[in-house]
Design a protein around this motif. Sequence first.
Motif, PDB file in Angstrom:
ATOM      1  N   THR A  45       2.204   5.267  -1.923  1.00 15.12           N
ATOM      2  CA  THR A  45       1.141   4.837  -1.016  1.00 15.12           C
ATOM      3  C   THR A  45       1.524   3.543  -0.316  1.00 15.12           C
TER       4      THR A  45
ATOM      5  N   GLY B 172       2.063   3.166   3.630  1.00 10.22           N
ATOM      6  CA  GLY B 172       1.310   2.159   4.373  1.00 10.22           C
ATOM      7  C   GLY B 172       2.202   1.190   5.121  1.00 10.22           C
TER       8      GLY B 172
ATOM      9  N   ASP C  95       2.116   0.628   8.972  1.00  7.76           N
ATOM     10  CA  ASP C  95       1.779  -0.714   9.432  1.00  7.76           C
ATOM     11  C   ASP C  95       2.858  -1.279  10.347  1.00  7.76           C
TER      12      ASP C  95
ATOM     13  N   LEU D  66      -1.291   2.200  11.494  1.00  9.93           N
ATOM     14  CA  LEU D  66      -2.272   2.109  10.411  1.00  9.93           C
ATOM     15  C   LEU D  66      -3.705   2.049  10.936  1.00  9.93           C
TER      16      LEU D  66
ATOM     17  N   TRP E  36      -5.674   0.626   5.603  1.00  4.79           N
ATOM     18  CA  TRP E  36      -5.146   0.603   4.230  1.00  4.79           C
ATOM     19  C   TRP E  36      -6.133   1.246   3.259  1.00  4.79           C
TER      20      TRP E  36
ATOM     21  N   LEU F 245      -6.154   4.986   3.781  1.00  6.12           N
ATOM     22  CA  LEU F 245      -4.887   5.544   3.295  1.00  6.12           C
ATOM     23  C   LEU F 245      -4.860   5.597   1.768  1.00  6.12           C
TER      24      LEU F 245
ATOM     25  N   CYS G 283      -4.544   8.978  -0.361  1.00  4.09           N
ATOM     26  CA  CYS G 283      -3.383   9.167  -1.232  1.00  4.09           C
ATOM     27  C   CYS G 283      -3.807   9.396  -2.682  1.00  4.09           C
TER      28      CYS G 283
END
Length: 164
Positions: A28, A32, A36, A41, A57, A60, A64
């Motif tokens: 993860t 990310g 990013d 993101l 984040w 995500l 995940c």
Amino acid sequence: MTVDRWRPRATLGVELFLNVIPGLLFGTVLFGIVLDRTGRLAAVASVYGLEGATAGWLVLIAHCFALGGLYAAVLVFLGRADDGLRAALNVDFHDPIAGAIWTGLICLGGWAVVVGLVVPIWLSVVYGKPWTLPAVGWSDPAGAVVFGFVLGGGYPFVRELVAG
């Protein structure tokens, strides 16, 4: 896959999920970072009407971890499946290379379905936006594959470490 049949099912599922968590966390974070660094993101957050990298984040991480739970459930199912089904699949998720490759491909396929079908339907139904494919860059599928490689390749190592 060898499964101790004498253990209660809940214990086996919890144990599998705990074995999946380290790869899940690392995968993860890498996913990310890829999103990013390429400025994608915030797009993850925008699917839910949110803005910013922090919201991206959080979305995500939630996605995940949901996929990690699904991955653990599939491993439990395959562990309890009859030998015929396991032989027909001919996949050993306890082999780090096979686990990484198969899980990476599964994540890539899942990403394609989500981005190509689920997200356009979601945006159409929830926000009334016209049905279009979202703009994607190389980082989106690459991040999904990296996530899958780390999750699938890391599981056997953590499993052996925990089993000690």
